[in-house]
Motif scaffolding. Structure first.
Motif, mmCIF file in Angstrom:
data_model
loop_
_atom_site.group_PDB
_atom_site.id
_atom_site.type_symbol
_atom_site.label_atom_id
_atom_site.label_comp_id
_atom_site.label_asym_id
_atom_site.label_seq_id
_atom_site.Cartn_x
_atom_site.Cartn_y
_atom_site.Cartn_z
ATOM 1 N N ARG A 283 0.829 -1.218 0.000
ATOM 2 C CA ARG A 283 0.000 0.000 0.000
ATOM 3 C C ARG A 283 0.855 1.256 0.000
ATOM 4 N N ASP A 284 1.950 1.216 0.791
ATOM 5 C CA ASP A 284 2.825 2.394 0.876
ATOM 6 C C ASP A 284 3.769 2.500 -0.313
ATOM 7 N N GLY A 285 3.778 1.499 -1.190
ATOM 8 C CA GLY A 285 4.722 1.491 -2.311
ATOM 9 C C GLY A 285 6.150 1.204 -1.855
ATOM 10 N N MET A 286 6.315 0.695 -0.622
ATOM 11 C CA MET A 286 7.659 0.486 -0.075
ATOM 12 C C MET A 286 8.231 -0.891 -0.427
ATOM 13 N N LEU A 287 7.401 -1.785 -0.900
ATOM 14 C CA LEU A 287 7.882 -3.156 -1.144
ATOM 15 C C LEU A 287 8.560 -3.289 -2.501
ATOM 16 N N PHE A 288 8.087 -2.517 -3.478
ATOM 17 C CA PHE A 288 8.487 -2.763 -4.857
ATOM 18 C C PHE A 288 9.989 -2.568 -5.072
ATOM 19 N N PHE A 289 10.617 -3.608 -5.589
ATOM 20 C CA PHE A 289 12.064 -3.592 -5.843
ATOM 21 C C PHE A 289 12.389 -4.734 -6.779
ATOM 22 N N ASN A 290 13.334 -4.497 -7.709
ATOM 23 C CA ASN A 290 13.752 -5.588 -8.594
ATOM 24 C C ASN A 290 15.238 -5.434 -8.927
ATOM 25 N N ARG A 291 16.045 -6.373 -8.444
ATOM 26 C CA ARG A 291 17.497 -6.334 -8.648
ATOM 27 C C ARG A 291 17.867 -6.444 -10.132
ATOM 28 N N LEU A 292 16.948 -6.950 -10.969
ATOM 29 C CA LEU A 292 17.275 -7.180 -12.386
ATOM 30 C C LEU A 292 17.023 -5.940 -13.257
ATOM 31 N N GLU A 293 16.514 -4.850 -12.636
ATOM 32 C CA GLU A 293 16.232 -3.647 -13.437
ATOM 33 C C GLU A 293 17.498 -3.103 -14.089
ATOM 34 N N GLN A 294 18.580 -3.049 -13.312
ATOM 35 C CA GLN A 294 19.822 -2.470 -13.852
ATOM 36 C C GLN A 294 20.378 -3.275 -15.024
ATOM 37 N N PRO A 295 20.560 -4.595 -14.854
ATOM 38 C CA PRO A 295 21.068 -5.360 -16.001
ATOM 39 C C PRO A 295 20.132 -5.322 -17.205
ATOM 40 N N ALA A 296 18.821 -5.240 -16.984
ATOM 41 C CA ALA A 296 17.885 -5.171 -18.122
ATOM 42 C C ALA A 296 18.044 -3.826 -18.838
ATOM 43 N N ALA A 297 18.164 -2.750 -18.039
ATOM 44 C CA ALA A 297 18.333 -1.412 -18.634
ATOM 45 C C ALA A 297 19.662 -1.319 -19.382
ATOM 46 N N GLY A 298 20.671 -2.050 -18.894
ATOM 47 C CA GLY A 298 21.967 -2.074 -19.569
ATOM 48 C C GLY A 298 21.853 -2.687 -20.957
ATOM 49 N N LEU A 299 20.938 -3.638 -21.103
ATOM 50 C CA LEU A 299 20.764 -4.307 -22.395
ATOM 51 C C LEU A 299 19.865 -3.513 -23.330
ATOM 52 N N ARG A 300 18.866 -2.811 -22.751
ATOM 53 C CA ARG A 300 17.877 -2.088 -23.564
ATOM 54 C C ARG A 300 17.769 -0.655 -23.080
ATOM 55 N N PRO A 301 18.487 0.278 -23.711
ATOM 56 C CA PRO A 301 18.429 1.678 -23.261
ATOM 57 C C PRO A 301 16.998 2.241 -23.289
ATOM 58 N N GLU A 302 16.152 1.759 -24.221
ATOM 59 C CA GLU A 302 14.753 2.248 -24.288
ATOM 60 C C GLU A 302 14.028 1.991 -22.970
ATOM 61 N N PHE A 303 14.426 0.891 -22.319
ATOM 62 C CA PHE A 303 13.786 0.485 -21.078
ATOM 63 C C PHE A 303 14.022 1.539 -19.982
ATOM 64 N N ALA A 304 15.276 2.006 -19.889
ATOM 65 C CA ALA A 304 15.618 3.033 -18.900
ATOM 66 C C ALA A 304 14.826 4.315 -19.182
ATOM 67 N N LEU A 305 14.611 4.619 -20.480
ATOM 68 C CA LEU A 305 13.847 5.825 -20.840
ATOM 69 C C LEU A 305 12.399 5.738 -20.365
ATOM 70 N N ILE A 306 11.796 4.552 -20.509
ATOM 71 C CA ILE A 306 10.402 4.379 -20.065
ATOM 72 C C ILE A 306 10.312 4.584 -18.556
ATOM 73 N N MET A 307 11.265 3.995 -17.822
ATOM 74 C CA MET A 307 11.247 4.148 -16.355
ATOM 75 C C MET A 307 11.387 5.614 -15.962
ATOM 76 N N LYS A 308 12.284 6.327 -16.664
ATOM 77 C CA LYS A 308 12.521 7.730 -16.353
ATOM 78 C C LYS A 308 11.258 8.536 -16.620
ATOM 79 N N LYS A 309 10.654 8.323 -17.784
ATOM 80 C CA LYS A 309 9.437 9.047 -18.163
ATOM 81 C C LYS A 309 8.322 8.772 -17.143
ATOM 82 N N ALA A 310 8.169 7.497 -16.763
ATOM 83 C CA ALA A 310 7.118 7.138 -15.808
ATOM 84 C C ALA A 310 7.344 7.886 -14.496
ATOM 85 N N ARG A 311 8.594 7.917 -14.038
ATOM 86 C CA ARG A 311 8.875 8.592 -12.752
ATOM 87 C C ARG A 311 8.652 10.094 -12.858
ATOM 88 N N GLU A 312 8.972 10.657 -14.024
ATOM 89 C CA GLU A 312 8.739 12.101 -14.223
ATOM 90 C C GLU A 312 7.262 12.467 -14.037
#
Ligand code: C5P
Length: 293
Positions: free
Chosen positions: A214-243
């Motif tokens: 509920r607090d949004g405190m649980l969400f975490f994924n150790r594989l985000e970094q290696p996935a973003a390293g493989l697909r730069p578009e992926f990092a852009l989507i995350m950035k846009k979503a956070r913006e």
């Protein structure tokens, strides 16, 4: 995951998928797999599998040409294991209506495998013992055993040590679906484990997990970094979503992301998110599902 009869020789099962609300990699194992600590939740984005027995052998067709219909498909391998374990001649004509994104980290293919197993057990009135179903699930893939349970669960080991966490409170998620897939093996190969000790999902009482979702405190994924390293578009989507104020996290080894949706009254915000991400990711809304196992 309920199997419905459509006459004496046909059954239909809707197979949901999952989100990894929390995914930490504890370390690399001697067998090449990674030791994981995950919180998974089933959601109602579903494929539909129809199984009939008017066939010689095992045949699978799919409305999506991108889905392999031979032994690479978990459905075919699950059917082979079922007939072997039940001591029956293989006779299954199957059709998959694919709606869960492929290669998205949503476990759609894994759920299809359990769907096939349950459909065949019903069609042939040949229930396999629970331990046998579990053994088959483990052989089919790391995410498959979770789909014997559904609901909200902590999954450790390769994914096969499962502690159900009871019924999650009803909630809705935004699922962001980019127009590309991630290869699980490549994402793990691109992972550099930090030297610091692994994160902990915290105390695992169902109440504390609920609170942290509920607090949004649980969400975490150790594989985000290696996935973003493989697909730069992926990092852009995350950035846009956070913006735009959406705390999006990856599920599994990607490429799909998720965030809590607003409650129904605040649905206008979800439409704005879809608009802001247009061209980068398709936005779907999904509800969590109670356990079925
Ligand atoms: O078991 P599954 O076929 O889903 O795994 C696909 C690939 O993902 C494995 O071959 C392995 O490279 C990687 N993997 C891993 N550790 C896990 C699960 C998957 O390294 N716990």
């Amino acid at each position: 995951m309920q199997v419905v009869r459509r006459g004496p020789d046909t059954v239909v099962v809707r197979t949901p998928c999952k989100l990894n609300l929390f995914l930490e990699v504890i370390g690399k194992r001697a067998d090449g797999y990674h030791e994981l600590d995950m919180i998974m939740e089933a959601i109602d984005l579903c494929d539909t599998l129809t199984v009939a027995r008017d066939a010689d052998g095992i045949a699978l067709a799919c409305d999506d040409p991108a889905v392999p219909t031979d032994r690479r498909n978990t459905i075919v391998r699950a059917a082979e294991r079922f007939f072997e374990a039940a001591g029956l001649p293989p006779r299954a004509r199957m059709h998959l209506r694919k709606r869960v994104p492929i290669g998205g980290g949503l476990g759609g293919g894994s759920a299809n495998g359990i769907g096939a197993l349950r459909a065949l057990m019903e069609l042939y009135a040949a229930p396999l013992p629970r331990e046998e179903q579990f053994r088959i699930a483990c052989e089919l893939g790391s995410d498959v055993p979770f789909f014997l349970y559904g609901g909200l669960a902590r999954c450790r080991g390769r994914g096969e040590i499962i502690d159900p966490l009871g019924a999650g409170a009803p909630r809705r998620y935004l699922v962001l679906v980019p127009p590309f897939a991630c290869s699980t093996a490549e994402v793990y190969a691109n992972l550099n484990l930090p030297l610091t000790s692994p994160r902990s999902a915290g105390t695992m009482s169902p109440g504390s997990v609920e609170e942290r979702i509920r607090d949004g405190m649980l969400f975490f994924n150790r594989l985000e970094q290696p996935a973003a390293g493989l697909r730069p578009e992926f990092a852009l989507i995350m950035k846009k979503a956070r913006e735009i104020g959406v705390d999006a996290h990856m599920t599994g080894s990607g490429a799909c992301l998720f965030a809590l949706a607003s409650d129904r009254a605040g649905g206008g915000r979800d439409a704005l998110v879809a608009e802001a991400l247009a061209g980068m990711a398709e936005v779907r809304i999904a509800e969590n599902l109670p356990a079925w196992g």
